[in-house]
Design an enzyme around this catalytic site. Structure first.
Site, mmCIF file in Angstrom:
data_model
loop_
_atom_site.group_PDB
_atom_site.id
_atom_site.type_symbol
_atom_site.label_atom_id
_atom_site.label_comp_id
_atom_site.label_asym_id
_atom_site.label_seq_id
_atom_site.Cartn_x
_atom_site.Cartn_y
_atom_site.Cartn_z
ATOM 1 N N GLU A 102 -7.716 8.236 6.137
ATOM 2 C CA GLU A 102 -8.041 8.871 7.417
ATOM 3 C C GLU A 102 -8.579 10.286 7.260
ATOM 4 O O GLU A 102 -7.944 11.259 7.714
ATOM 5 C CB GLU A 102 -6.818 8.864 8.343
ATOM 6 N N ARG A 128 0.858 -1.192 0.000
ATOM 7 C CA ARG A 128 0.000 0.000 0.000
ATOM 8 C C ARG A 128 0.893 1.241 0.000
ATOM 9 O O ARG A 128 1.653 1.458 0.946
ATOM 10 C CB ARG A 128 -0.912 -0.011 1.233
ATOM 11 N N ASN A 143 -7.849 1.480 9.731
ATOM 12 C CA ASN A 143 -6.572 1.712 10.424
ATOM 13 C C ASN A 143 -6.832 1.659 11.916
ATOM 14 O O ASN A 143 -7.728 2.342 12.416
ATOM 15 C CB ASN A 143 -5.991 3.087 10.070
ATOM 16 N N GLU A 164 -3.753 -0.269 8.046
ATOM 17 C CA GLU A 164 -2.605 0.165 8.864
ATOM 18 C C GLU A 164 -2.757 -0.417 10.252
ATOM 19 O O GLU A 164 -3.840 -0.377 10.843
ATOM 20 C CB GLU A 164 -2.536 1.690 9.026
ATOM 21 N N HIS A 174 -3.237 10.899 0.746
ATOM 22 C CA HIS A 174 -2.697 10.692 2.092
ATOM 23 C C HIS A 174 -2.121 12.037 2.540
ATOM 24 O O HIS A 174 -0.932 12.180 2.777
ATOM 25 C CB HIS A 174 -1.658 9.570 2.087
ATOM 26 N N TYR A 184 -4.897 1.608 15.828
ATOM 27 C CA TYR A 184 -3.710 1.677 16.683
ATOM 28 C C TYR A 184 -4.051 1.427 18.154
ATOM 29 O O TYR A 184 -3.342 0.727 18.837
ATOM 30 C CB TYR A 184 -3.000 3.031 16.513
HETATM 31 O O1 IFM Z 1 2.132 7.706 10.069
HETATM 32 C C1 IFM Z 1 0.743 7.700 10.204
HETATM 33 C C2 IFM Z 1 0.076 7.494 8.875
HETATM 34 O O2 IFM Z 1 0.443 8.441 7.943
HETATM 35 C C3 IFM Z 1 -1.419 7.575 9.042
HETATM 36 N N1 IFM Z 1 -1.879 6.708 10.084
HETATM 37 C C4 IFM Z 1 -1.201 6.752 11.351
HETATM 38 C C5 IFM Z 1 0.290 6.617 11.145
HETATM 39 C C6 IFM Z 1 1.018 6.663 12.505
HETATM 40 O O3 IFM Z 1 0.742 7.866 13.155
#
Ligand code: IFM
Length: 462
Positions: free
Chosen positions: A162, A73, A289, A366, A117, A291
């Site tokens: 995002e 990606r 995505n 992600e 992006h 985290y």
């Molecule tokens: O680095 C970023 C990415 O560009 C978008 N998602 C979160 C990642 C980590 O912060």
């Protein structure tokens, strides 16, 4: 553990890795301008050189092949391929993506291309940026150009990465480019991102190979309340963070509660007849995505502090109309970003998507973590903390799939250490280390480990 056609990949983004900021006709994006603005990025760093991926493409493609990924990606730099954000495509800029896509295909790696992006051509910001309606139409035009140029070879198109960050960090809190702090403008940006997404999917469907898959990547927030009494705080954050995008993109309508919640900020008059339907274009897969989860509670007694995810009162916040919500710091462990590690949120999020949007497959576009990554005397990086993070999250995906979630792939963020936006190069997310002095690439232990995961098509049982 995973189906045989499960896509294992890694992810990057143009401004974070490419460099070559002023080469072959590329014009500045909002991030070029923002990163040069004193005080906006740690140590005043920029993406001028980044990982020099533009010039080290073959080496990086070989690393991908060495990892054994089935997909990669990347994102396309809008100002590289359509300088200034309007007019014809720039052949010299396109040539880079031709080489990238062909190089991936030659190595049997499926190209997954993100159109946006975060690197809006600066000229488009100067006439209003995402809060300005015309940007949605400029975006669709750019999408069509890319569909015409690369549409015969790209496996999956991701329109936006995002949009939460673009709208709320770019236009409300101002910690991302273009650095504006105007809540009403941020909500207008939300709408024009949604509209631009729908228009872009239609343009791509017309211009690209019919077999190409259409997607968008959302950083959905898995929101939990401290107690049941905090249900209203959860609802408010979920509406602003998730339903503001899922509603129009997948169901063709904003939740009316979003309009009520934010009525003091804007009347949403920028939503014209037909826009919500236009934002909704059938997708083949939803990019997620993830985290960490978010923990909130009702804020007692007026003025308090936004503790975990945002600044103190009086400082612009991404959380528009959330004065009654407190973001609670969650128990550790934490990554180098200060984000808590809790993979259970990923399982729950994927199961929620299955429930709310049955029939729409998902793909983790992600997931990953920044850690200090000290280099040992022999040059090795023993990033066991990253391996542990990744293993937990891949297991969490498997658990969601066992519960019925239709997850088609997992893209590790990131292939290599890169420009982490307002943090500059201080935060390292890569499984491949990039030396800031020499730009030399070194496989961390996590890269070797991930190669094993891909080869085995899964991780060992917990
Ligand atoms: O680095 C970023 C990415 O560009 C978008 N998602 C979160 C990642 C980590 O912060």
């Amino acid at each position: 553990m995973f189906p045989t056609d499960f896509l294992w990949g890694t992810a990057t983004a143009a401004y974070q890795v490419e460099g070559a900021a002023a080469e072959d006709g590329r014009t500045p994006s909002i991030w070029d301008v923002f990163s040069r603005t004193p005080g906006k990025v740690t140590r005043g760093e920029t993406g001028d050189v980044a990982c020099d991926h533009y010039h080290r493409l073959e080496e990086d493609l070989d690393i991908l092949a060495g990892l054994g990924v089935g997909a990669y990606r990347f994102s396309i730099s809008w100002p590289r391929v359509q300088p200034g954000g309007s007019g014809p495509a720039n052949p010299r800029g396109l040539a880079f993506y031709d080489r990238l896509v062909d190089g991936l295909l030659a190595r049997d790696i499926a190209p997954v291309a993100t159109l946006y992006h975060w690197d809006l051509p600066q000229e488009l910001e100067e006439v209003g940026g995402w809060p300005h309606r015309d940007t949605a139409f400029r975006f669709a035009e750019y999408a069509r150009l890319m569909g015409e140029a690369l549409g015969d070879r790209v496996h999956t198109w991701i329109t936006l990465n995002e949009p939460w960050c673009t709208a709320y960090l770019g236009y409300a809190s101002g910690v991302h480019a273009p650095g504006r702090t105007d809540a009403a403008a941020a909500l207008a940006a939300v709408h024009h991102l949604n509209l631009g997404h729908g228009l872009a999917v239609r343009a791509l469907r017309e211009a690209a190979d019919p077999a190409a898959r259409m997607s968008v990547t959302l950083n959905l927030h898995h929101v939990r309340g401290v107690s049941e009494a905090d249900a209203e705080a959860v609802r408010r954050v979920d509406t602003l963070a998730n339903l503001a995008f899922l509603g129009p993109m997948l169901d063709g309508a904003y939740p009316r509660s979003l309009f009520d919640d934010t009525a003091a900020v804007t009347d949403w008059a920028f939503v014209q007849d037909g826009d919500e339907a236009a934002a909704c274009a059938p997708l083949d897969v939803l990019g997620v995505n993830y985290y960490n989860p978010v923990l909130v509670r009702r804020r007692e007694g007026g003025a308090g502090r936004e503790t975990a995810d945002g600044p103190a009162d009086g400082v612009a916040s991404p959380w528009i109309a959330c004065q009654d919500v407190e973001f609670v710091r969650q128990p550790g462990p934490y990554t180098e970003m200060g984000w808590n590690i809790d993979e259970t949120g990923l399982t729950e999020l994927l199961l929620r998507l299955r429930r709310d949007h049955p029939g729409l497959p998902t793909m983790i576009t992600e997931n990953g973590a920044a850690f200090p990554d000290p280099v040992e005397a022999d040059g090795r990086v023993s990033d066991d903390d990253r391996i542990d993070y990744l293993r937990r999250h891949i297991r969490a995906v498997a658990e969601a799939m066992a519960g019925g979630a239709d997850v088609r792939g997992y893209f590790l963020w990131s292939l290599m250490d890169n420009f982490e936006w307002a943090h500059g190069y201080a935060k390292r997310f890569g499984v491949v280390r990039v030396d800031r002095g020499t730009l030399e690439r070194t496989w961390k232990d996590s890269a070797h480990w991930y190669r094993g995961v891909i080869a085995a098509n899964g991780v060992e049982q917990g």
